[in-house]
Design an enzyme around this catalytic site. Structure first.
Site, mmCIF file in Angstrom:
data_model
loop_
_atom_site.group_PDB
_atom_site.id
_atom_site.type_symbol
_atom_site.label_atom_id
_atom_site.label_comp_id
_atom_site.label_asym_id
_atom_site.label_seq_id
_atom_site.Cartn_x
_atom_site.Cartn_y
_atom_site.Cartn_z
ATOM 1 N N ASP A 158 -11.196 -27.497 14.938
ATOM 2 C CA ASP A 158 -10.778 -27.192 13.293
ATOM 3 C C ASP A 158 -9.394 -28.077 14.322
ATOM 4 O O ASP A 158 -8.696 -28.538 15.503
ATOM 5 C CB ASP A 158 -9.970 -26.069 13.026
ATOM 6 N N ASP A 188 -15.516 -20.982 0.875
ATOM 7 C CA ASP A 188 -15.030 -19.854 1.401
ATOM 8 C C ASP A 188 -13.490 -19.312 0.429
ATOM 9 O O ASP A 188 -14.003 -19.690 -0.722
ATOM 10 C CB ASP A 188 -13.482 -20.976 2.174
#
Length: 239
Positions: free
Chosen positions: A8, A129
């Site tokens: 990330d 998500d």
């Protein structure tokens, strides 16, 4: 089942967040390409990259470290975060990205997902998500009333290569993935489903694989913290 080590990216560094909160950041490596090479050397088959700043900005922000990873690594990589138009999709694929992950636009512009899937077969994934089963967008900052399963089913016949399902409440918290919800999603669609969020131990990976329907799992913090040994995990999942 494929294990995807996660990198990330925030402000050019490899980080992990807790519950997707940009204010709860741990920096694990200030050289993302070196981290990617370490994962590759351990034997990973894929890399999972996320441009966290891009997810909020709506456009690529951490392009430089992503390009360095693509230049230096030979394993395929998938990238999400800030990819919201065809020009950006085309640009990343031309630079060697194996798979583009479309998240926010899957809600706001689903026709783009369909168009991209036709233009680039096998190279478009949808990132779903969710909090409590409902899709969140724009770096998880905005919640919708759309149920994950309903949105996934809407792409059933469009050639989407994979669905990456993240339970936001589990992400970065080392509390285990939402196996029941991920399995239910995988059984509801024919598109391969990749689990993300909370994958923090070999037991988690074993349980995900045991469902027989989940095609992959993404793990970040557990690999950085040493809770999962990447080499051992890859060997176990290959058996």
């Amino acid at each position: 089942m494929i294990l995807y080590p996660a990198i990330d990216l925030k402000d050019g560094q490899a980080v992990r967040l807790v519950h997707g909160d940009m204010d709860q950041t741990t920096v694990f490596n200030d050289n993302p390409a070196a981290q990617a090479l370490a994962f590759q050397d351990a034997g990973c088959e894929w890399l999972h990259l996320v441009d966290l700043n891009g997810a909020f900005a709506g456009e690529p922000v951490n392009a430089a470290p992503v390009e360095q990873i693509l230049e230096q690594c030979s394993v395929p990589a998938q990238l999400g975060g800030g990819i919201r138009d065809m020009a950006t999709i085309e640009a990343w694929i031309s630079k060697g990205l194996a798979r583009v992950i479309l998240g926010t636009v899957a809600v706001e512009n689903p026709d783009l997902v369909r168009e991209a899937s036709r233009a680039f077969p096998g190279k478009i994934a949808v990132g779903l998500d969710a909090r409590n089963g409902r899709v969140a967008t724009r770096g998880w900052a905005e919640e919708t009333d759309i149920m994950v399963t309903d949105l996934a089913k809407s792409f059933e016949d469009d050639g989407v290569a994979a669905i990456i399902y993240t339970d936001i409440n589990r992400d970065g918290a080392m509390g285990g993935p939402n196996i029941d919800a991920t399995e239910a999603l995988a059984r509801s669609v024919s598109i391969p489903v990749i689990a993300s969020g909370g994958v923090s131990s070999m037991d988690d990976l074993t349980a995900l694989k045991a469902t027989g329907v989940i095609s992959g799992a993404i793990s970040g913090r557990a690999l950085y913290d040493g809770a999962i040994d990447l080499g051992a995990a890859l060997s176990a999942l290959a058996d």
